[in-house]
Write a protein that holds these residues in place. Structure first.
Motif, short mmCIF file in Angstrom:
data_model
loop_
_atom_site.label_atom_id
_atom_site.label_comp_id
_atom_site.label_asym_id
_atom_site.label_seq_id
_atom_site.Cartn_x
_atom_site.Cartn_y
_atom_site.Cartn_z
N GLY A 2 21.16 75.41 12.89
CA GLY A 2 20.72 74.07 13.25
C GLY A 2 21.56 73.00 12.60
O GLY A 2 21.93 72.00 13.24
N ALA A 3 21.88 73.17 11.31
CA ALA A 3 22.68 72.17 10.61
C ALA A 3 24.06 72.04 11.23
O ALA A 3 24.60 70.93 11.36
CB ALA A 3 22.80 72.52 9.13
N ASN A 4 24.67 73.15 11.62
CA ASN A 4 26.00 73.09 12.23
C ASN A 4 25.95 72.45 13.61
O ASN A 4 26.87 71.71 13.99
CB ASN A 4 26.61 74.48 12.30
N LEU A 5 24.89 72.70 14.38
CA LEU A 5 24.74 72.04 15.67
C LEU A 5 24.58 70.54 15.50
O LEU A 5 25.25 69.74 16.17
CB LEU A 5 23.52 72.61 16.40
N VAL A 6 23.71 70.13 14.59
CA VAL A 6 23.50 68.71 14.34
C VAL A 6 24.78 68.06 13.82
O VAL A 6 25.11 66.92 14.16
CB VAL A 6 22.34 68.51 13.34
N GLN A 7 25.52 68.80 13.00
CA GLN A 7 26.76 68.25 12.46
C GLN A 7 27.79 67.96 13.55
O GLN A 7 28.44 66.91 13.54
CB GLN A 7 27.37 69.23 11.45
N VAL A 8 27.94 68.86 14.52
CA VAL A 8 28.89 68.63 15.61
C VAL A 8 28.54 67.34 16.35
O VAL A 8 29.42 66.51 16.62
CB VAL A 8 28.90 69.84 16.57
N LEU A 12 25.76 56.72 20.80
CA LEU A 12 24.31 56.59 20.65
C LEU A 12 23.59 57.79 21.25
O LEU A 12 22.65 58.33 20.64
CB LEU A 12 23.85 55.28 21.31
N VAL A 13 24.03 58.22 22.42
CA VAL A 13 23.42 59.40 23.06
C VAL A 13 23.61 60.64 22.19
O VAL A 13 22.69 61.45 22.02
CB VAL A 13 24.02 59.61 24.46
N LEU A 14 24.79 60.80 21.61
CA LEU A 14 25.05 61.95 20.74
C LEU A 14 24.14 61.94 19.52
O LEU A 14 23.61 62.98 19.11
CB LEU A 14 26.52 61.96 20.30
N LEU A 15 23.92 60.77 18.95
CA LEU A 15 23.08 60.67 17.76
C LEU A 15 21.61 60.94 18.10
O LEU A 15 20.89 61.58 17.31
CB LEU A 15 23.24 59.30 17.11
N VAL A 16 21.16 60.44 19.24
CA VAL A 16 19.79 60.74 19.66
C VAL A 16 19.63 62.23 19.89
O VAL A 16 18.61 62.84 19.51
CB VAL A 16 19.43 59.93 20.93
N SER A 17 20.63 62.86 20.49
CA SER A 17 20.60 64.31 20.70
C SER A 17 20.56 65.04 19.37
O SER A 17 19.86 66.06 19.22
CB SER A 17 21.83 64.76 21.50
N ALA A 18 21.30 64.54 18.38
CA ALA A 18 21.29 65.15 17.05
C ALA A 18 19.90 65.04 16.42
O ALA A 18 19.42 65.98 15.77
CB ALA A 18 22.33 64.48 16.16
N LEU A 19 19.26 63.89 16.60
CA LEU A 19 17.91 63.70 16.05
C LEU A 19 16.93 64.68 16.69
O LEU A 19 16.10 65.29 15.99
CB LEU A 19 17.46 62.26 16.28
N VAL A 20 17.00 64.83 18.00
CA VAL A 20 16.11 65.76 18.70
C VAL A 20 16.37 67.20 18.23
O VAL A 20 15.43 67.96 17.95
CB VAL A 20 16.30 65.64 20.22
N ALA A 21 17.66 67.56 18.12
CA ALA A 21 18.00 68.91 17.67
C ALA A 21 17.50 69.16 16.25
O ALA A 21 16.97 70.24 15.95
CB ALA A 21 19.51 69.12 17.74
N ALA A 22 17.65 68.17 15.37
CA ALA A 22 17.19 68.33 13.99
C ALA A 22 15.67 68.49 13.95
O ALA A 22 15.14 69.29 13.17
CB ALA A 22 17.62 67.13 13.16
N TYR A 23 14.98 67.72 14.77
CA TYR A 23 13.52 67.79 14.77
C TYR A 23 13.01 69.13 15.31
O TYR A 23 12.06 69.71 14.77
CB TYR A 23 12.95 66.64 15.62
#
Length: 477
Positions: free
Chosen positions: A265-271, A444-455
Protein backbone atom coordinates in the motif's frame (compact mmCIF):
# COMPACT_ATOMS: atom_id res chain seq x y z
CA UNK A 1 22.97 10.95 25.48
CA UNK A 2 24.58 7.53 25.70
CA UNK A 3 27.51 6.37 23.62
CA UNK A 4 25.24 3.98 21.74
CA UNK A 5 22.78 6.77 20.97
CA UNK A 6 25.58 9.02 19.68
CA UNK A 7 26.73 6.29 17.33
CA UNK A 8 23.19 5.83 16.01
CA UNK A 9 22.82 9.52 15.24
CA UNK A 10 26.20 9.53 13.50
CA UNK A 11 24.87 6.73 11.31
CA UNK A 12 21.81 8.87 10.55
CA UNK A 13 24.04 11.82 9.62
CA UNK A 14 26.02 9.67 7.19
CA UNK A 15 22.88 8.24 5.59
CA UNK A 16 21.25 11.68 5.33
CA UNK A 17 24.36 13.20 3.72
CA UNK A 18 24.28 10.53 1.03
CA UNK A 19 20.58 11.07 0.39
CA UNK A 20 21.15 14.83 0.21
CA UNK A 21 23.82 14.36 -2.46
CA UNK A 22 21.58 11.99 -4.42
CA UNK A 23 18.54 14.29 -4.37
CA UNK A 24 20.57 17.43 -5.04
CA UNK A 25 22.21 15.79 -8.03
CA UNK A 26 18.82 15.00 -9.51
CA UNK A 27 17.65 18.63 -9.43
CA UNK A 28 20.70 20.88 -9.32
CA UNK A 29 21.66 20.21 -12.94
CA UNK A 30 18.40 21.62 -14.34
CA UNK A 31 19.38 25.23 -13.59
CA UNK A 32 22.81 24.79 -15.19
CA UNK A 33 21.59 23.21 -18.43
CA UNK A 34 21.77 26.41 -20.56
CA UNK A 35 25.38 27.01 -19.46
CA UNK A 36 26.28 23.35 -20.11
CA UNK A 37 24.75 23.52 -23.58
CA UNK A 38 26.66 26.69 -24.42
CA UNK A 39 30.07 25.51 -23.14
CA UNK A 40 30.03 21.90 -24.40
CA UNK A 41 28.08 22.42 -27.62
CA UNK A 42 25.16 20.14 -26.84
CA UNK A 43 22.55 19.78 -29.57
CA UNK A 44 19.09 20.67 -28.23
CA UNK A 45 17.89 17.07 -28.58
CA UNK A 46 20.91 15.77 -26.63
CA UNK A 47 20.75 18.17 -23.70
CA UNK A 48 18.01 16.28 -21.84
CA UNK A 49 20.37 13.31 -21.58
CA UNK A 50 22.31 15.13 -18.87
CA UNK A 51 19.25 14.32 -16.75
CA UNK A 52 17.98 11.16 -18.46
CA UNK A 53 21.27 9.26 -18.26
CA UNK A 54 21.28 9.70 -14.49
CA UNK A 55 17.63 8.75 -14.07
CA UNK A 56 17.87 5.59 -16.20
CA UNK A 57 20.90 4.24 -14.32
CA UNK A 58 19.59 5.26 -10.92
CA UNK A 59 16.04 4.00 -11.27
CA UNK A 60 17.02 0.89 -13.18
CA UNK A 61 19.57 -0.38 -10.67
CA UNK A 62 17.92 0.41 -7.32
CA UNK A 63 16.15 -2.92 -6.86
CA UNK A 64 19.20 -4.95 -7.87
CA UNK A 65 21.51 -2.85 -5.69
CA UNK A 66 19.21 -3.23 -2.71
CA UNK A 67 19.20 -7.00 -2.96
CA UNK A 68 22.95 -7.17 -3.53
CA UNK A 69 23.33 -5.13 -0.35
CA UNK A 70 21.54 -7.90 1.56
CA UNK A 71 23.74 -10.54 -0.06
CA UNK A 72 27.21 -8.97 0.17
CA UNK A 73 26.56 -6.59 3.09
CA UNK A 74 24.78 -3.23 3.13
CA UNK A 75 27.84 -1.44 4.52
CA UNK A 76 30.02 -2.66 1.65
CA UNK A 77 27.41 -1.64 -0.93
CA UNK A 78 26.99 1.79 0.68
CA UNK A 79 30.74 2.51 0.69
CA UNK A 80 31.23 1.28 -2.87
CA UNK A 81 28.29 3.38 -4.10
CA UNK A 82 29.64 6.56 -2.53
CA UNK A 83 33.08 5.90 -4.03
CA UNK A 84 31.62 5.42 -7.53
CA UNK A 85 29.46 8.53 -7.14
CA UNK A 86 32.38 10.72 -6.00
CA UNK A 87 34.62 9.50 -8.83
CA UNK A 88 31.87 10.02 -11.40
CA UNK A 89 31.24 13.54 -10.05
CA UNK A 90 34.91 14.38 -10.58
CA UNK A 91 34.65 13.05 -14.13
CA UNK A 92 31.49 15.10 -14.76
CA UNK A 93 33.12 18.28 -13.45
CA UNK A 94 36.06 17.75 -15.80
CA UNK A 95 33.90 16.85 -18.83
CA UNK A 96 35.05 18.45 -22.06
CA UNK A 97 32.47 16.96 -24.42
CA UNK A 98 28.78 15.99 -24.40
CA UNK A 99 29.60 12.28 -24.55
CA UNK A 100 31.96 12.51 -21.59
CA UNK A 101 29.38 14.33 -19.47
CA UNK A 102 26.56 11.92 -20.37
CA UNK A 103 28.79 8.94 -19.53
CA UNK A 104 29.74 10.53 -16.21
CA UNK A 105 26.09 11.21 -15.39
CA UNK A 106 25.27 7.56 -16.07
CA UNK A 107 28.03 6.50 -13.66
CA UNK A 108 26.71 8.97 -11.09
CA UNK A 109 23.35 7.23 -11.38
CA UNK A 110 25.05 3.86 -10.83
CA UNK A 111 26.81 5.12 -7.69
CA UNK A 112 23.66 6.76 -6.37
CA UNK A 113 21.68 3.56 -6.86
CA UNK A 114 24.30 1.48 -5.04
CA UNK A 115 24.41 3.81 -2.04
CA UNK A 116 20.81 4.98 -1.70
CA UNK A 117 19.27 1.54 -2.30
CA UNK A 118 20.46 0.35 1.10
CA UNK A 119 20.15 3.49 3.24
CA UNK A 120 16.64 2.75 4.49
CA UNK A 121 17.63 -0.83 5.19
CA UNK A 122 20.52 0.40 7.36
CA UNK A 123 18.25 2.97 9.03
CA UNK A 124 15.49 0.59 10.10
CA UNK A 125 17.95 -2.02 11.38
CA UNK A 126 19.86 0.66 13.33
CA UNK A 127 16.85 2.42 14.89
CA UNK A 128 14.78 -0.41 16.32
CA UNK A 129 12.99 1.66 18.99
CA UNK A 130 9.70 3.03 17.62
CA UNK A 131 10.21 6.55 18.99
CA UNK A 132 13.81 6.86 17.81
CA UNK A 133 12.88 5.40 14.44
CA UNK A 134 10.12 8.00 13.97
CA UNK A 135 12.59 10.81 14.72
CA UNK A 136 15.23 9.30 12.43
CA UNK A 137 12.80 8.90 9.56
CA UNK A 138 11.64 12.49 10.08
CA UNK A 139 15.22 13.77 9.76
CA UNK A 140 15.88 11.52 6.78
CA UNK A 141 12.70 12.60 4.98
CA UNK A 142 13.49 16.25 5.64
CA UNK A 143 16.89 15.76 4.02
CA UNK A 144 15.33 14.43 0.84
CA UNK A 145 12.64 17.12 0.66
CA UNK A 146 15.08 19.93 1.45
CA UNK A 147 17.55 18.66 -1.14
CA UNK A 148 14.91 18.70 -3.85
CA UNK A 149 13.85 22.25 -2.93
CA UNK A 150 17.35 23.66 -2.46
CA UNK A 151 18.80 22.09 -5.58
CA UNK A 152 17.66 24.85 -7.88
CA UNK A 153 18.83 27.60 -5.50
CA UNK A 154 22.26 26.03 -5.02
CA UNK A 155 22.53 25.26 -8.73
CA UNK A 156 21.87 28.89 -9.61
CA UNK A 157 24.40 30.18 -7.08
CA UNK A 158 27.20 27.80 -8.09
CA UNK A 159 26.62 28.23 -11.82
CA UNK A 160 26.56 32.04 -11.63
CA UNK A 161 29.47 32.36 -9.19
CA UNK A 162 31.86 29.58 -10.19
CA UNK A 163 30.61 27.83 -13.33
CA UNK A 164 28.51 24.74 -14.04
CA UNK A 165 31.43 22.37 -13.35
CA UNK A 166 31.15 23.06 -9.64
CA UNK A 167 27.64 21.64 -9.33
CA UNK A 168 29.40 18.28 -9.81
CA UNK A 169 32.77 18.99 -8.19
CA UNK A 170 31.12 19.95 -4.90
CA UNK A 171 30.12 16.30 -4.52
CA UNK A 172 33.73 15.13 -4.35
CA UNK A 173 34.73 16.50 -0.92
CA UNK A 174 31.28 15.68 0.47
CA UNK A 175 31.62 12.12 -0.80
CA UNK A 176 35.11 11.70 0.67
CA UNK A 177 33.99 12.94 4.10
CA UNK A 178 30.89 10.73 3.96
CA UNK A 179 32.99 7.65 3.18
CA UNK A 180 35.42 8.43 6.01
CA UNK A 181 32.57 8.82 8.51
CA UNK A 182 30.76 5.75 7.19
CA UNK A 183 33.83 3.56 7.73
CA UNK A 184 33.78 4.62 11.37
CA UNK A 185 30.03 4.73 11.98
CA UNK A 186 28.41 1.89 10.06
CA UNK A 187 28.57 -1.47 11.79
CA UNK A 188 30.47 -4.22 10.01
CA UNK A 189 28.11 -6.93 8.84
CA UNK A 190 28.19 -10.06 6.78
CA UNK A 191 25.66 -10.47 4.06
CA UNK A 192 23.67 -13.58 3.33
CA UNK A 193 26.11 -14.58 0.59
CA UNK A 194 25.50 -14.55 -3.13
CA UNK A 195 24.30 -18.14 -3.00
CA UNK A 196 21.20 -16.93 -1.12
CA UNK A 197 20.00 -15.01 -4.16
CA UNK A 198 22.36 -15.59 -7.06
CA UNK A 199 19.69 -15.31 -9.74
CA UNK A 200 21.59 -13.94 -12.72
CA UNK A 201 18.64 -14.25 -15.10
CA UNK A 202 16.35 -12.46 -12.66
CA UNK A 203 18.91 -9.67 -12.25
CA UNK A 204 19.13 -9.25 -16.03
CA UNK A 205 15.35 -9.20 -16.46
CA UNK A 206 14.61 -6.67 -13.71
CA UNK A 207 17.48 -4.33 -14.60
CA UNK A 208 16.65 -4.35 -18.33
CA UNK A 209 12.93 -3.98 -17.61
CA UNK A 210 13.34 -1.04 -15.24
CA UNK A 211 15.88 0.77 -17.42
CA UNK A 212 13.73 0.34 -20.52
CA UNK A 213 10.63 1.45 -18.62
CA UNK A 214 12.29 4.60 -17.32
CA UNK A 215 13.69 5.27 -20.80
CA UNK A 216 10.14 5.07 -22.17
CA UNK A 217 8.91 7.49 -19.50
CA UNK A 218 11.61 10.13 -19.93
CA UNK A 219 11.33 10.02 -23.73
CA UNK A 220 7.53 10.22 -23.92
CA UNK A 221 7.57 13.98 -24.44
CA UNK A 222 9.93 13.60 -27.41
CA UNK A 223 8.55 10.46 -29.07
CA UNK A 224 4.92 10.51 -27.91
CA UNK A 225 3.00 7.28 -28.46
CA UNK A 226 6.03 5.59 -30.03
CA UNK A 227 7.62 5.41 -26.59
CA UNK A 228 4.75 3.13 -25.53
CA UNK A 229 6.44 0.30 -27.43
CA UNK A 230 9.41 0.57 -25.09
CA UNK A 231 7.01 0.62 -22.17
CA UNK A 232 5.28 -2.52 -23.44
CA UNK A 233 8.59 -4.39 -23.75
CA UNK A 234 9.47 -3.19 -20.26
CA UNK A 235 6.24 -4.65 -18.85
CA UNK A 236 6.93 -7.97 -20.58
CA UNK A 237 10.42 -8.12 -19.05
CA UNK A 238 9.15 -7.20 -15.58
CA UNK A 239 6.37 -9.78 -15.89
CA UNK A 240 8.96 -12.41 -16.83
CA UNK A 241 10.99 -11.33 -13.81
CA UNK A 242 8.05 -11.93 -11.46
CA UNK A 243 7.46 -15.37 -12.99
CA UNK A 244 11.14 -16.12 -12.56
CA UNK A 245 11.04 -15.05 -8.90
CA UNK A 246 8.08 -17.32 -8.22
CA UNK A 247 9.91 -20.36 -9.61
CA UNK A 248 13.63 -19.76 -8.90
CA UNK A 249 15.28 -21.77 -6.10
CA UNK A 250 17.18 -18.70 -4.89
CA UNK A 251 15.13 -15.71 -6.11
CA UNK A 252 16.68 -12.27 -6.33
CA UNK A 253 13.46 -10.78 -4.90
CA UNK A 254 11.45 -13.12 -2.67
CA UNK A 255 7.83 -12.27 -3.49
CA UNK A 256 6.85 -12.45 0.18
CA UNK A 257 7.63 -8.74 0.51
CA UNK A 258 4.65 -7.94 -1.74
CA UNK A 259 2.25 -9.79 0.57
CA UNK A 260 2.56 -7.10 3.23
CA UNK A 261 -0.42 -4.75 3.13
CA UNK A 262 1.68 -1.90 4.55
CA UNK A 263 4.56 -2.34 2.10
CA UNK A 264 2.36 -2.82 -0.99
CA UNK A 265 0.00 0.00 0.00
CA UNK A 266 2.76 2.46 0.87
CA UNK A 267 4.50 1.89 -2.46
CA UNK A 268 1.23 2.34 -4.37
CA UNK A 269 0.45 5.57 -2.53
CA UNK A 270 4.03 6.73 -3.07
CA UNK A 271 3.82 6.34 -6.86
CA UNK A 272 0.63 8.43 -6.99
CA UNK A 273 1.79 11.07 -4.50
CA UNK A 274 5.28 11.65 -5.82
CA UNK A 275 4.01 11.58 -9.39
CA UNK A 276 1.92 14.61 -8.45
CA UNK A 277 4.37 16.37 -6.14
CA UNK A 278 7.57 16.13 -8.20
CA UNK A 279 5.63 17.34 -11.22
CA UNK A 280 4.31 20.18 -9.05
CA UNK A 281 7.84 21.24 -8.24
CA UNK A 282 8.82 21.28 -11.92
CA UNK A 283 5.59 22.88 -13.17
CA UNK A 284 5.48 25.64 -10.56
CA UNK A 285 9.10 26.53 -11.32
CA UNK A 286 8.35 26.69 -15.05
CA UNK A 287 5.21 28.75 -14.45
CA UNK A 288 7.20 31.29 -12.45
CA UNK A 289 9.91 31.56 -15.09
CA UNK A 290 7.89 31.34 -18.30
CA UNK A 291 4.72 33.20 -17.28
CA UNK A 292 5.69 35.43 -14.34
CA UNK A 293 9.23 35.98 -15.74
CA UNK A 294 11.10 35.12 -12.54
CA UNK A 295 14.81 34.42 -12.81
CA UNK A 296 16.29 31.05 -11.83
CA UNK A 297 17.50 32.28 -8.43
CA UNK A 298 14.26 34.16 -7.75
CA UNK A 299 12.30 31.00 -8.54
CA UNK A 300 14.37 28.99 -6.08
CA UNK A 301 13.90 31.61 -3.36
CA UNK A 302 10.16 31.77 -4.06
CA UNK A 303 9.94 28.03 -3.40
CA UNK A 304 12.05 28.24 -0.24
CA UNK A 305 9.01 28.59 2.08
CA UNK A 306 7.86 25.16 0.91
CA UNK A 307 11.21 23.66 1.89
CA UNK A 308 11.12 25.38 5.28
CA UNK A 309 7.53 24.26 5.91
CA UNK A 310 8.36 20.66 5.04
CA UNK A 311 11.50 20.84 7.18
CA UNK A 312 9.68 22.09 10.26
CA UNK A 313 6.89 19.55 9.98
CA UNK A 314 9.06 16.53 9.18
CA UNK A 315 11.58 17.31 11.92
CA UNK A 316 9.38 18.43 14.80
CA UNK A 317 5.74 17.57 14.12
CA UNK A 318 5.65 14.31 12.17
CA UNK A 319 7.56 12.13 14.70
CA UNK A 320 5.27 13.17 17.57
CA UNK A 321 2.09 12.67 15.58
CA UNK A 322 3.27 9.30 14.27
CA UNK A 323 4.09 8.09 17.76
CA UNK A 324 0.70 9.21 19.09
CA UNK A 325 -1.68 8.49 16.21
CA UNK A 326 0.21 6.08 13.93
CA UNK A 327 1.71 6.53 10.47
CA UNK A 328 -1.56 5.87 8.63
CA UNK A 329 -3.42 8.72 10.31
CA UNK A 330 -0.50 11.09 9.72
CA UNK A 331 -0.37 10.04 6.06
CA UNK A 332 -4.08 10.77 5.56
CA UNK A 333 -3.74 14.20 7.19
CA UNK A 334 -0.72 15.09 5.08
CA UNK A 335 -2.46 14.04 1.87
CA UNK A 336 -5.43 16.24 2.76
CA UNK A 337 -3.10 19.26 3.03
CA UNK A 338 -1.45 18.45 -0.30
CA UNK A 339 -4.87 18.15 -1.94
CA UNK A 340 -5.70 21.63 -0.63
CA UNK A 341 -2.47 23.02 -2.10
CA UNK A 342 -3.09 21.50 -5.51
CA UNK A 343 -6.73 22.58 -5.55
CA UNK A 344 -5.56 26.15 -4.92
CA UNK A 345 -3.18 25.94 -7.89
CA UNK A 346 -5.86 24.80 -10.33
CA UNK A 347 -7.22 28.39 -10.31
CA UNK A 348 -3.87 30.21 -10.60
CA UNK A 349 -4.31 33.32 -12.82
CA UNK A 350 -2.03 34.51 -15.61
CA UNK A 351 -1.04 37.59 -13.59
CA UNK A 352 -0.59 35.64 -10.35
CA UNK A 353 0.66 37.49 -7.31
CA UNK A 354 3.08 35.64 -5.14
CA UNK A 355 1.59 36.54 -1.74
CA UNK A 356 -2.02 35.72 -2.57
CA UNK A 357 -1.76 33.08 -5.29
CA UNK A 358 1.45 31.13 -4.61
CA UNK A 359 2.52 31.62 -0.99
CA UNK A 360 -0.57 29.80 0.41
CA UNK A 361 0.41 26.82 -1.75
CA UNK A 362 3.94 26.87 -0.37
CA UNK A 363 2.52 26.77 3.15
CA UNK A 364 0.05 23.94 2.48
CA UNK A 365 2.88 21.94 0.96
CA UNK A 366 3.90 21.36 4.57
CA UNK A 367 1.72 18.26 4.15
CA UNK A 368 4.72 16.72 2.44
CA UNK A 369 6.49 16.79 5.79
CA UNK A 370 3.78 14.46 7.10
CA UNK A 371 3.41 12.28 4.02
CA UNK A 372 7.06 11.43 3.31
CA UNK A 373 8.01 10.14 6.79
CA UNK A 374 4.72 8.24 7.10
CA UNK A 375 5.24 6.53 3.74
CA UNK A 376 8.80 5.61 4.71
CA UNK A 377 7.62 4.15 8.02
CA UNK A 378 4.93 2.07 6.33
CA UNK A 379 7.04 1.10 3.33
CA UNK A 380 9.82 -0.28 5.56
CA UNK A 381 7.59 -1.60 8.36
CA UNK A 382 7.71 -5.28 7.40
CA UNK A 383 11.39 -5.40 6.42
CA UNK A 384 13.26 -8.31 8.00
CA UNK A 385 16.98 -7.99 8.77
CA UNK A 386 17.82 -10.34 5.89
CA UNK A 387 15.82 -8.45 3.25
CA UNK A 388 15.88 -4.82 4.51
CA UNK A 389 18.10 -3.80 1.58
CA UNK A 390 15.67 -5.34 -0.90
CA UNK A 391 12.67 -3.60 0.65
CA UNK A 392 14.65 -0.34 0.71
CA UNK A 393 15.60 -0.75 -2.96
CA UNK A 394 12.00 -1.53 -3.88
CA UNK A 395 10.76 1.54 -2.00
CA UNK A 396 13.30 3.79 -3.71
CA UNK A 397 12.46 2.26 -7.10
CA UNK A 398 8.76 3.09 -6.85
CA UNK A 399 9.78 6.56 -5.70
CA UNK A 400 11.83 7.16 -8.84
CA UNK A 401 9.26 5.60 -11.15
CA UNK A 402 6.54 7.79 -9.64
CA UNK A 403 8.56 10.98 -10.03
CA UNK A 404 9.72 10.23 -13.58
CA UNK A 405 6.28 9.12 -14.76
CA UNK A 406 4.57 12.09 -13.15
CA UNK A 407 6.84 14.65 -14.78
CA UNK A 408 6.66 12.94 -18.18
CA UNK A 409 2.86 12.59 -18.13
CA UNK A 410 2.05 16.06 -16.83
CA UNK A 411 4.66 17.81 -18.98
CA UNK A 412 3.20 16.15 -22.06
CA UNK A 413 -0.37 17.08 -21.10
CA UNK A 414 0.63 20.67 -20.32
CA UNK A 415 2.52 21.04 -23.61
CA UNK A 416 -0.39 19.60 -25.61
CA UNK A 417 -2.89 21.92 -23.92
CA UNK A 418 -0.63 24.91 -24.50
CA UNK A 419 -0.24 24.09 -28.19
CA UNK A 420 -4.01 23.79 -28.56
CA UNK A 421 -4.62 27.18 -26.94
CA UNK A 422 -1.93 28.82 -29.06
CA UNK A 423 -3.53 27.37 -32.19
CA UNK A 424 -6.82 28.88 -31.04
CA UNK A 425 -5.32 32.36 -30.87
CA UNK A 426 -4.50 32.66 -27.18
CA UNK A 427 -1.48 34.67 -26.08
CA UNK A 428 1.64 32.81 -24.96
CA UNK A 429 1.08 33.61 -21.29
CA UNK A 430 -2.57 32.53 -21.39
CA UNK A 431 -1.71 29.34 -23.29
CA UNK A 432 1.10 28.41 -20.90
CA UNK A 433 -1.10 29.06 -17.89
CA UNK A 434 -3.85 26.90 -19.37
CA UNK A 435 -1.36 24.06 -19.82
CA UNK A 436 -0.08 24.32 -16.27
CA UNK A 437 -3.62 24.47 -14.88
CA UNK A 438 -4.38 21.18 -16.62
CA UNK A 439 -1.23 19.66 -15.10
CA UNK A 440 -2.24 20.86 -11.64
CA UNK A 441 -5.73 19.43 -12.12
CA UNK A 442 -4.33 16.01 -13.03
CA UNK A 443 -2.00 16.26 -10.01
CA UNK A 444 -5.07 16.90 -7.86
CA UNK A 445 -6.69 13.74 -9.23
CA UNK A 446 -3.54 11.74 -8.45
CA UNK A 447 -3.48 13.02 -4.87
CA UNK A 448 -7.16 12.24 -4.32
CA UNK A 449 -6.49 8.74 -5.68
CA UNK A 450 -3.58 8.43 -3.25
CA UNK A 451 -5.84 9.43 -0.36
CA UNK A 452 -8.45 6.84 -1.34
CA UNK A 453 -5.77 4.15 -1.73
CA UNK A 454 -4.26 5.00 1.66
CA UNK A 455 -7.66 4.88 3.33
CA UNK A 456 -8.69 1.57 1.74
CA UNK A 457 -5.46 -0.42 1.50
CA UNK A 458 -3.78 0.84 4.67
CA UNK A 459 -6.87 0.36 6.78
CA UNK A 460 -6.62 0.11 10.54
CA UNK A 461 -6.44 -3.36 12.02
CA UNK A 462 -9.75 -4.38 13.58
CA UNK A 463 -8.35 -6.23 16.59
CA UNK A 464 -6.58 -5.02 19.73
CA UNK A 465 -3.19 -3.44 20.10
CA UNK A 466 -2.05 0.02 19.22
CA UNK A 467 -1.82 0.97 15.57
CA UNK A 468 1.87 1.70 15.77
CA UNK A 469 2.60 -1.87 16.71
CA UNK A 470 0.35 -3.09 13.93
CA UNK A 471 2.23 -0.94 11.43
CA UNK A 472 5.54 -2.46 12.44
CA UNK A 473 4.08 -5.95 12.00
CA UNK A 474 1.43 -5.29 9.35
CA UNK A 475 -1.50 -7.44 8.34
CA UNK A 476 -0.94 -9.81 5.45
CA UNK A 477 -3.08 -9.92 2.36
Amino acid sequence: MSRISRSRWLVLGVLSATMLMTVLDGSIVTVAMPAIQRDLGFAPAELSWTVNAYLIAYGGLLLLAGRLGDLIGRRAMFLAGNAVFAAASLLAGAAASPGMLIGARFLQGVGSAMASAVVLGILVTTFTDAGERAKAIGVFSFTGAAGASLGQVLGGILTDALGWNYIFLINVPIGVVTIALAVRALPAERGLGLSAGADALGALLVTAGLMLGIYAVVQIERYGLRSLWFGAVSLVLLGAFLVRQATARTPLMPLRILRSRAVAGANLVQVLTLGAMFAFQVMVALFMQQVLRYGALDTGLAMLPAALAIAGVSLFVSPRLSTRFGARAVLLGGLALLIGAMAWLTRVPVDARYVTDLLPVMVLIMGGGLVLPALTTLGMSDARPDDAGLVSGFFNTTQQVGMAAGVALLSTLAASRTEGLLAGGASEAVALTGGYRLAFTVSLVLLVSALVAAYVVLRRPRTGGVEQAAELQPERV
